[in-house]
Write an enzyme that holds these catalytic residues in place. Structure first.
Site, mmCIF file in Angstrom:
data_model
loop_
_atom_site.group_PDB
_atom_site.id
_atom_site.type_symbol
_atom_site.label_atom_id
_atom_site.label_comp_id
_atom_site.label_asym_id
_atom_site.label_seq_id
_atom_site.Cartn_x
_atom_site.Cartn_y
_atom_site.Cartn_z
ATOM 1 N N HIS A 58 1.954 19.899 3.623
ATOM 2 C CA HIS A 58 1.682 19.357 4.951
ATOM 3 C C HIS A 58 0.248 19.674 5.378
ATOM 4 C CE1 HIS A 58 6.214 19.078 6.176
ATOM 5 N NE2 HIS A 58 5.922 18.404 5.075
ATOM 6 N N GLU A 60 -1.029 21.354 7.844
ATOM 7 C CA GLU A 60 -1.324 22.742 8.193
ATOM 8 C C GLU A 60 -1.607 23.584 6.954
ATOM 9 O OE1 GLU A 60 2.214 21.516 10.905
ATOM 10 O OE2 GLU A 60 1.288 20.851 9.021
ATOM 11 N N CYS A 92 6.226 25.019 7.804
ATOM 12 C CA CYS A 92 4.836 25.320 8.157
ATOM 13 C C CYS A 92 4.745 26.476 9.149
ATOM 14 C CB CYS A 92 4.147 24.086 8.730
ATOM 15 S SG CYS A 92 3.839 22.809 7.487
ATOM 16 N N TRP A 178 -6.986 -21.730 7.326
ATOM 17 C CA TRP A 178 -6.700 -20.465 8.009
ATOM 18 C C TRP A 178 -6.934 -20.669 9.498
ATOM 19 C CZ3 TRP A 178 -4.415 -16.773 5.309
ATOM 20 C CH2 TRP A 178 -4.629 -16.698 3.934
ATOM 21 N N THR A 204 8.148 -20.619 4.578
ATOM 22 C CA THR A 204 6.793 -20.140 4.299
ATOM 23 C C THR A 204 6.630 -19.807 2.825
ATOM 24 O OG1 THR A 204 6.571 -19.250 6.544
ATOM 25 C CG2 THR A 204 5.082 -18.365 4.874
ATOM 26 N N ASP A 208 3.872 -22.026 1.068
ATOM 27 C CA ASP A 208 2.583 -21.345 0.881
ATOM 28 C C ASP A 208 2.562 -20.394 -0.310
ATOM 29 O OD1 ASP A 208 1.813 -22.665 3.166
ATOM 30 O OD2 ASP A 208 2.143 -20.953 4.493
ATOM 31 N N LEU A 212 2.606 -11.476 -0.226
ATOM 32 C CA LEU A 212 3.021 -10.452 0.741
ATOM 33 C C LEU A 212 2.663 -9.043 0.285
ATOM 34 C CD1 LEU A 212 6.508 -11.802 1.894
ATOM 35 C CD2 LEU A 212 4.241 -12.324 2.813
ATOM 36 N N GLY A 279 7.575 -17.582 9.767
ATOM 37 C CA GLY A 279 7.129 -18.468 10.821
ATOM 38 C C GLY A 279 7.875 -18.397 12.127
#
Length: 352
Positions: A58, A60, A92, A178, A204, A208, A212, A279
């Site tokens: 972590h 710390e 911690c 775009w 989509t 297209d 992703l 969409g």
């Protein structure tokens, strides 16, 4: 060198530095939170650290290791309450005590109701001076997705859309690339870095063929889980299905109960954040089901017009204006040539 009592301005100064450090691991720590830590002694930084990825030390612990013997008598600034239980790594709070740190300044408490405040209590009981709530809102916002998931056990949902000034996302024929400029598209890459999962509608994907994925920076180490909102089988040649070891999740939740079931399933997979990228019908379904926590709408300085042009949010026509959804904590920012409007859905964000 003795302990530093600090001042409000100094505490905020060092907490801002801790926040900056935390963001160095943007998109890399899930299902753990982003955390930054700074050790200060006699007004000088002696150690810094940030949590780099789940299962590793972590923030710390990194800061204490960097400071070495200079940790004794210092002040620790950390964006999130130090953990006090054994997890993938030791607590911690024990490392802080062993290092001889005299004062701990915390941005915000642990979001887990089972742990919240316990770390602070243990440190105070050990004789360490503790202050909490410094730049609290900024520290909470940094991990809003993680905090929601740790309480609700389902992902924090952000609806991202790109539209013209008159609320259109595509022509009647479906042309959409775009609408927004390069700076906005780069910001979307940062959102994908943040997201554990990304979802788009089946139309989509078919039209297209988006991948992703995070494309910038190159060779991003942690790609989001891809999801497609559809009830129909996907063509095998779609880019979202290019990884046989991690196929896309295909589902079409419509009702609130279906959405909650879908989100609970993602939550069980330790997916803490979900980015919806449209969409318009997917946007309408998620908003109508009341599962969207936050919206992020990129608005281009263009007027498309046309009755057949596709609206940013589709769905059934509301009967009354009072059915409009309200947003809170609205913010507007310039992103290149475009505007980014963000806000939280009043009836969802912050719900118990």
């Amino acid at each position: 060198m003795g302990a530093e009592s600090g001042s409000g301005a100094e505490d905020r100064r060092w907490m801002r530095r801790a926040l900056t450090l935390a963001k160095r691991a943007w998109g890399r720590t899930s299902p753990n939170p982003l955390v930054g830590a700074v050790l200060v002694r006699d007004g000088v930084t002696v150690g810094e650290g940030w949590h780099q990825r789940a299962g590793t030390a972590h923030a710390e612990v990194h800061a204490i290791a960097a400071a070495g013997e200079h940790s004794a008598g210092s002040t620790l600034y950390v964006t999130l309450e130090p953990c006090c239980t054994q997890g993938r790594t030791p607590p911690c709070t024990a490392a802080i005590q062993q290092a001889g740190i005299a004062r701990v300044v915390v941005g915000c408490q642990d979001a887990n109701p089972r742990h919240a405040g316990q770390g602070l209590h243990l440190l105070r009981r050990a004789g360490i001076e503790v202050s909490s709530g410094v730049l609290q809102e900024a520290c909470q916002d940094l991990n809003e997705g993680f905090f929601w998931w740790i309480r609700q056990r389902r992902p924090f949902v952000v609806l991202k859309m790109a539209m013209t000034l008159d609320g259109r996302i595509a022509t009647a024929a479906g042309e959409s690339r775009w609408i927004t400029g390069p700076a906005a598209r780069q910001r979307v890459q940062r959102l994908r870095q943040w997201a554990d999962a990304v979802m788009v509608g089946g139309a989509t994907v078919r039209a297209d063929n988006p991948a992703l994925t995070v494309r910038a920076p190159a060779r991003w180490p942690r790609q989001p889980q891809r999801c497609v909102w559809t009830a129909r089988p996907l063509p095998a040649d779609r880019a979202v299905a290019d990884d046989p070891d991690r196929p896309p999740i295909v589902a079409k939740p419509v009702s609130q109960a279906q959405w909650v079931e879908f989100l609970n399933d993602l939550g069980q997979r330790e997916l803490t954040t979900l980015l919806l990228e449209g969409g318009g019908e997917l946007a309408a379904a998620a908003l109508r089901a009341g599962v969207v926590n936050k919206v992020a709408f990129f608005v281009a300085p263009r007027l498309l017009g046309g009755r057949g042009s596709r609206p940013v949010v589709g769905g059934a026509d509301p009967a009354r204006l009072e059915e409009a959804m309200s947003l809170q904590r609205l913010q507007v920012a310039h992103v290149g040539q475009d505007l980014l409007v963000t806000g939280y859905c009043t009836h969802v964000y912050g719900a118990d």
